[in-house]
Scaffold this active site. Sequence first.
Site, PDB file in Angstrom:
ATOM      1  N   CYS A 111      33.541  24.745  14.269  1.00 51.96           N
ATOM      2  CA  CYS A 111      32.878  24.447  15.539  1.00 51.96           C
ATOM      3  C   CYS A 111      31.586  23.646  15.356  1.00 51.96           C
ATOM      4  O   CYS A 111      31.268  22.769  16.150  1.00 51.96           O
ATOM      5  CB  CYS A 111      32.606  25.735  16.319  1.00 51.96           C
TER       6      CYS A 111
ATOM      7  N   ARG B 218      41.648  23.448   5.732  1.00 53.79           N
ATOM      8  CA  ARG B 218      40.885  22.231   6.076  1.00 53.79           C
ATOM      9  C   ARG B 218      40.693  21.266   4.920  1.00 53.79           C
ATOM     10  O   ARG B 218      40.744  20.059   5.098  1.00 53.79           O
ATOM     11  CB  ARG B 218      39.509  22.616   6.638  1.00 53.79           C
TER      12      ARG B 218
ATOM     13  N   GLY C  83      30.251  32.025  18.005  1.00 52.17           N
ATOM     14  CA  GLY C  83      30.841  31.363  16.852  1.00 52.17           C
ATOM     15  C   GLY C  83      31.247  32.351  15.775  1.00 52.17           C
ATOM     16  O   GLY C  83      32.055  32.036  14.895  1.00 52.17           O
TER      17      GLY C  83
ATOM     18  N   HIS D   6      26.521  25.666  20.477  1.00 55.73           N
ATOM     19  CA  HIS D   6      25.851  25.367  19.209  1.00 55.73           C
ATOM     20  C   HIS D   6      24.983  24.122  19.389  1.00 55.73           C
ATOM     21  O   HIS D   6      25.434  23.122  19.950  1.00 55.73           O
ATOM     22  CB  HIS D   6      26.872  25.051  18.114  1.00 55.73           C
TER      23      HIS D   6
ATOM     24  N   ARG E 155      21.568  31.115  12.906  1.00 55.94           N
ATOM     25  CA  ARG E 155      22.149  31.826  14.051  1.00 55.94           C
ATOM     26  C   ARG E 155      21.034  32.123  15.044  1.00 55.94           C
ATOM     27  O   ARG E 155      19.952  32.591  14.649  1.00 55.94           O
ATOM     28  CB  ARG E 155      22.794  33.133  13.589  1.00 55.94           C
TER      29      ARG E 155
ATOM     30  N   GLY F  66      41.474  37.063  20.633  1.00 52.19           N
ATOM     31  CA  GLY F  66      40.104  36.714  20.250  1.00 52.19           C
ATOM     32  C   GLY F  66      39.460  35.763  21.247  1.00 52.19           C
ATOM     33  O   GLY F  66      40.107  35.311  22.198  1.00 52.19           O
TER      34      GLY F  66
ATOM     35  N   GLN G 112      23.066  28.103  16.010  1.00 54.87           N
ATOM     36  CA  GLN G 112      24.428  28.443  16.389  1.00 54.87           C
ATOM     37  C   GLN G 112      24.530  29.726  17.212  1.00 54.87           C
ATOM     38  O   GLN G 112      23.854  30.710  16.934  1.00 54.87           O
ATOM     39  CB  GLN G 112      25.282  28.556  15.128  1.00 54.87           C
TER      40      GLN G 112
END
Lengths: 345, 345
Positions: B136, B107, B167, B251, B244, B20, B163
């Site tokens: 990010c 997280r 991302g 970003h 976006r 990726g 962004q």
Amino acid sequence: MASAVSSHPPLSVALVGATGLVGETILEVLAERDFPVGRLLPLASRRSSGRTLRFRGEELAVREAEPAAFEGVDLVFFAATGSLSKELAPEAVTRGAVVIDKSNTWRMDERVPLVIPEINPAALEEHEGIIACPNCTTIGVAMALEPLRRAAGLRRVVVTTLQATSGAGREASEELEAQLAALARNEEPVATVFPSPIAHNVLPLCERFDPDDDGYSTEEMKLLHETRKILGEPDLDVSMTCVRVPVPVGHSASLLVECERALSPEKARRALDAFPGVRVVDDCARNVFPTPRDVAGGDEVLVGRVRRDLTSERLWLWQVVDNLRKGAATNGVQIAETLIERGLL
Amino acid sequence: MASAVSSHPPLSVALVGATGLVGETILEVLAERDFPVGRLLPLASRRSSGRTLRFRGEELAVREAEPAAFEGVDLVFFAATGSLSKELAPEAVTRGAVVIDKSNTWRMDERVPLVIPEINPAALEEHEGIIACPNCTTIGVAMALEPLRRAAGLRRVVVTTLQATSGAGREASEELEAQLAALARNEEPVATVFPSPIAHNVLPLCERFDPDDDGYSTEEMKLLHETRKILGEPDLDVSMTCVRVPVPVGHSASLLVECERALSPEKARRALDAFPGVRVVDDCARNVFPTPRDVAGGDEVLVGRVRRDLTSERLWLWQVVDNLRKGAATNGVQIAETLIERGLL
């Protein structure tokens, strides 16, 4: 609305800045809305005069904008630079014309109404010849704020705008296109209109920085002062950052609004949708929200993503407007239509 | 920093999601920073296994990520989907590896440190095998907030993000490119990764809407919860809209910050510039401000447009980060370096 306007005797209309993006769009909107144009007089700076353009199927020569050109003209749209407007708008008024000016020159003049017809049409009654059309960004933001103001009062607004290149004119739009083409060829994009490449990028600057404005851009200062004047809220807290994005047409704004009285997202949506010229496009479950591509070519201000702030009673909104149409040309033509309806033209 | 790390005995390092965009960037960053990699084991989902990739000049085959692959591995970077991480991170830990996970899976787990090494390295001391790397967007925003928090405390933050497509992964980046190519040929852009075309457009949606989140996107919820956890401010007011934009890498965030104590723009700039990993790029008089193109390929978080709000004591900032590097890969590698420095690896 159409009847009073369409039955009005044909007017002699001049258009200063006829070769620019906004001027071109004014011609389209006048034709679309069947505005009672008798004679149309396309004018431009000396540099652009001599070209021809088409209006309602007819080819017209663009003449140089100079005081004598306004003799016998009823209505003048100014869609040109501020300096041309500053010099020539009073000349047109002296010769008996009404001026609808898109530049920044007259907006904050106390004698000049600054009008979005859906919001403050009554301000037109006081006009002394010049009427100002707000900045394209202000129009979208004010159209989203006014329904909330009427429903629950406004205390504070925080806004970040995402503005299309066409808001900076034709050369700016062409620069985006040329830079994207260069990047597609793996070449470095060349920036001349914008201070940095706008293709594949965003710039936290619209228009320019004024040394007097302590770190703010001229575009940001307009958004504060024009919004206050149009909404009739001289002390409204408006906090803003204006950003240029690589989008050809359509200004977006991300708005956090604090009202004076409680207003649920549902009631806000109803107030927005009931307001003329505004439409709510908001259905997260189906990924429905407004984008610049959705407004391009249309006259509605679209609002979506209406939701309560996670940590307060404030409301988030996402607003989109075609900066060339409702943000400029259509709003100007609507002002002219409202003048006719009110017997002021 | 380099010495403790570079003199460390070579580690056996696995990378899940090696094919990726983030995985690829982790390989670059490991090589650039001379991280003590002995054996490198590139892993991926079954779909992507079998490919080869290059690391430090050597060609390596990508194997399928499965529990047995982690035998004898010291350190695993997960840069893959959340489901792969949920299934396999505990398997790696069981086999004695330390996991640095870029997905959203761990997280908010109380047992899992969520770390930006410049901000909360001490949280690593408590790790139980898995360490989470923030989103990010959160990394850029938190890096801009922490210096202000230390200088004057934080009360409230309003943020609108802009962004980059990367991302959302490689396919999203390729979709922007394909749509721009289609538009250049005057064809309609086809959207499959994003719900609407992203070329020549902006979308007020990052990732997806979760029906439980009452109109918020999953990306927006991450920004709230992760920022609170990293800064150690569980009640911090963070209000956000995530957007976006048609930018491949980088970003941006437009931030309005209310501090607990008075903080002038000048002092804020000094606090930001003194913070490791942050650089102030801010000179309106010369049209100097940070943009995504300026951070692409770099590890610094750039901050500009630092100024006082026009109607309050709040401060506006504009922050930009390379979402693939400091927003993902570099932060992950820095976590590994910090583990070594603290004798935790």
